[in-house]
Design a protein around this motif. Structure first.
Motif, short mmCIF file in Angstrom:
data_model
loop_
_atom_site.label_atom_id
_atom_site.label_comp_id
_atom_site.label_asym_id
_atom_site.label_seq_id
_atom_site.Cartn_x
_atom_site.Cartn_y
_atom_site.Cartn_z
N ARG B 120 9.56 -4.72 -0.16
CA ARG B 120 8.86 -5.61 0.77
C ARG B 120 9.43 -5.57 2.17
O ARG B 120 8.74 -5.91 3.13
CB ARG B 120 8.84 -7.04 0.23
N ARG B 123 7.47 -2.28 3.11
CA ARG B 123 6.02 -2.32 2.89
C ARG B 123 5.62 -3.70 2.40
O ARG B 123 5.43 -3.93 1.21
CB ARG B 123 5.62 -1.27 1.84
N PRO B 124 5.45 -4.65 3.34
CA PRO B 124 5.21 -6.04 2.93
C PRO B 124 3.91 -6.26 2.16
O PRO B 124 3.81 -7.20 1.40
CB PRO B 124 5.17 -6.81 4.25
N GLU B 125 2.94 -5.38 2.34
CA GLU B 125 1.60 -5.69 1.81
C GLU B 125 1.10 -4.77 0.73
O GLU B 125 0.07 -5.05 0.12
CB GLU B 125 0.58 -5.64 2.96
N GLN B 152 3.94 -13.76 -7.29
CA GLN B 152 3.33 -12.89 -6.29
C GLN B 152 2.01 -12.31 -6.78
O GLN B 152 1.38 -11.53 -6.08
CB GLN B 152 4.28 -11.73 -5.94
N TYR B 181 -6.55 -0.43 -0.81
CA TYR B 181 -5.63 -0.90 0.22
C TYR B 181 -5.80 -0.09 1.50
O TYR B 181 -5.86 -0.63 2.60
CB TYR B 181 -4.19 -0.77 -0.28
N ASP B 187 -5.74 -4.62 6.99
CA ASP B 187 -4.35 -4.21 6.97
C ASP B 187 -3.96 -3.34 8.16
O ASP B 187 -2.86 -2.84 8.24
CB ASP B 187 -4.03 -3.44 5.69
N ASP B 190 -0.96 -4.49 9.91
CA ASP B 190 0.23 -4.24 9.11
C ASP B 190 0.72 -2.81 9.29
O ASP B 190 1.91 -2.55 9.44
CB ASP B 190 -0.11 -4.50 7.65
#
Ligand SMILES: Nc1nc2c(ncn2[C@@H]2O[C@H](COP(=O)(O)OP(=O)(O)OP(=O)(O)O)[C@@H](O)[C@H]2O)c(=O)[nH]1
Ligand SMILES: [Mg+2]
Lengths: 158, 223
Positions: B120, B123-125, B152, B181, B187, B190
């Motif tokens: 995380r 790559r938080p997402e 989560q 994704y 995103d 991000d």
């Protein structure tokens, strides 16, 4: 299979692999001593195991013995040549569920994996098995009831 | 060490910007069965590319998702601690992550927290799942619930690389999520942030030029 392997072990001098097997024809238990040749304390155990497994004189007898088992026996022999005790060798194969294997070097990790390989091979379904299902799905969502004790002492927010 | 990270990035990670190309990483402790899972999913479809100096095996796979054909690169990493310095390149541009533990070894379950935290940071997402491997060794574990990742909302799979249970299902779902994704425009921010964070990180660690060049070359496309 004409010969069914029952047990195997090692003999230190001369360095040999010992196999107890059953002769299917005569239904008798027999012992076969396989001297390990061209093998020193510097040898590659996995290579040596592979060679032995494919050796034309022994391969019929060794059919029921996995390569990783043969590798393990070679490691015991090599450890002995390097002056390690049998206890040392055996404990190096033991997998302690609490031990952090991330910290091991390649050789020690290979020992643990060799031990795990036994069960893996036993439970393994192969591509060429008649009832092999590539896309095998089992739904376990209905039977997850119990809380896992591994979660109990965790307060780390996960 | 810094040089290693540079070399690995020369394997041109820019290709992962192309729409039909995703990167999925497989993480977890040593000997949990990451490589065996990959092999079970792919059978012998492709010969993997072994990069032992980077503790990495790359598998290429072609999948159909909806009416699209996508190329998937699986990054099968090693759990050993001495490869810690490689981790930033593993995470770089990954579109999904498969986190594996061994149901026979509690420590591998406990260590998921560390793997997840590190993931995380980079790559938080990205979509991620938790995989409980080796259930063939003790089917009783499937009656227990493992709560890591529940909060989560990470999907959880009971699998066995040995007998094949749920391996293909898990990989297919993760490929789909990686593609989703990538296509999800929300995103975008991000991605941009990630690129910036990576640059920052590389400067801090004084890593090689190769990686930075790669990033600079890409930034016009990203921004
Ligand atoms: N019983 C059983 N054993 C397994 C299973 N999957 C893997 N193993 C065993 O676990 C050992 C380690 O598997 P690997 O696939 O090498 O583990 P890894 O996660 O890739 O390990 P590193 O690459 O060292 O981080 C193997 O020797 C297998 O024998 C499984 O589903 N069931
Ligand atoms: Mg591996």
């Amino acid at each position: 299979m004409r010969y069914e392997a029952k047990r195997c072990g090692v003999q230190f001098s001369p360095p040999s692999i010992v196999l107890i097997y059953q002769d299917e024809e005569t239904q008798t238990l027999r012992k076969r001593i396989i001297p390990v040749r061209n093998f020193s304390k510097y040898s590659d155990c996995s290579l040596a195991a592979e060679k032995l497994k494919n050796n034309s004189r022994h391969r019929d007898y060794l059919e029921g013995v996995t390569q990783s088992q043969l590798e393990k026996l070679h490691i015991v022999l090599r450890d002995h040549m390097q002056g390690f005790s049998l206890e040392h060798s055996l404990s190096s194969f033991h997998v302690d569920p609490e031990e952090d294997l991330n910290k091991l070097d390649d050789e020690d990790l290979a020992r643990k994996k060799g031990q795990m390989e036994k069960l893996f091979e036993k439970n393994r379904k192969r591509k060429d098995d008649p009832n092999f299902v590539y896309d095998l799905e089992v739904d376990f969502s209905k039977n997850t009831q119990e809380k896992c004790s591994w979660d109990e002492e965790s307060d780390d927010g996960f | 060490m810094a040089a290693d990270v540079g070399d690995i990035s020369e394997m041109n990670q820019k290709k992962y910007d192309a729409e039909e190309h995703v990167k999925i990483i497989c993480l977890g402790d040593s000997a949990v069965g990451k490589s065996k899972l990959m092999e079970r999913f792919l059978l012998d479809e492709y010969r993997p590319q072994q990069l032992s100096t980077y503790a990495l095996t790359l598998y290429k796979h072609t999948a159909s998702v909806g009416n699209k054909t996508v190329t998937v690169d699986f990054w099968d990493t090693a759990g050993q601690e001495r490869f810690q310095s490689m981790h930033p390149s593993y995470y770089h541009k990954a579109h999904a992550c498969i986190m594996v533990f061994d149901v026979q070894r509690k420590i591998t379950y406990k260590n998921l927290a560390t793997w997840y935290k590190e993931l995380r940071e980079y790559r938080p997402e990205i979509p991620c799942c938790v995989v409980a491997n080796k259930i063939d060794a003790d089917m009783k574990v499937t009656q227990r619930s493992f709560n890591f990742g529940k909060k989560q909302g990470l999907p959880f799979y009971f699998v066995s690389a040995a007998d094949g249970t749920n391996v293909v299902k898990m990989f297919r779902e993760m490929i789909k999520r990686a593609v989703d994704y990538k296509q999800n425009p929300s995103d975008f921010m991000d991605e941009v942030m990630q690129e910036l964070e990576n640059i920052d990180l590389e400067n801090k660690e004084d890593n090689s030029d190769a990686e930075e060049d790669g990033l600079k070359a890409e930034s016009p496309e990203v921004l």
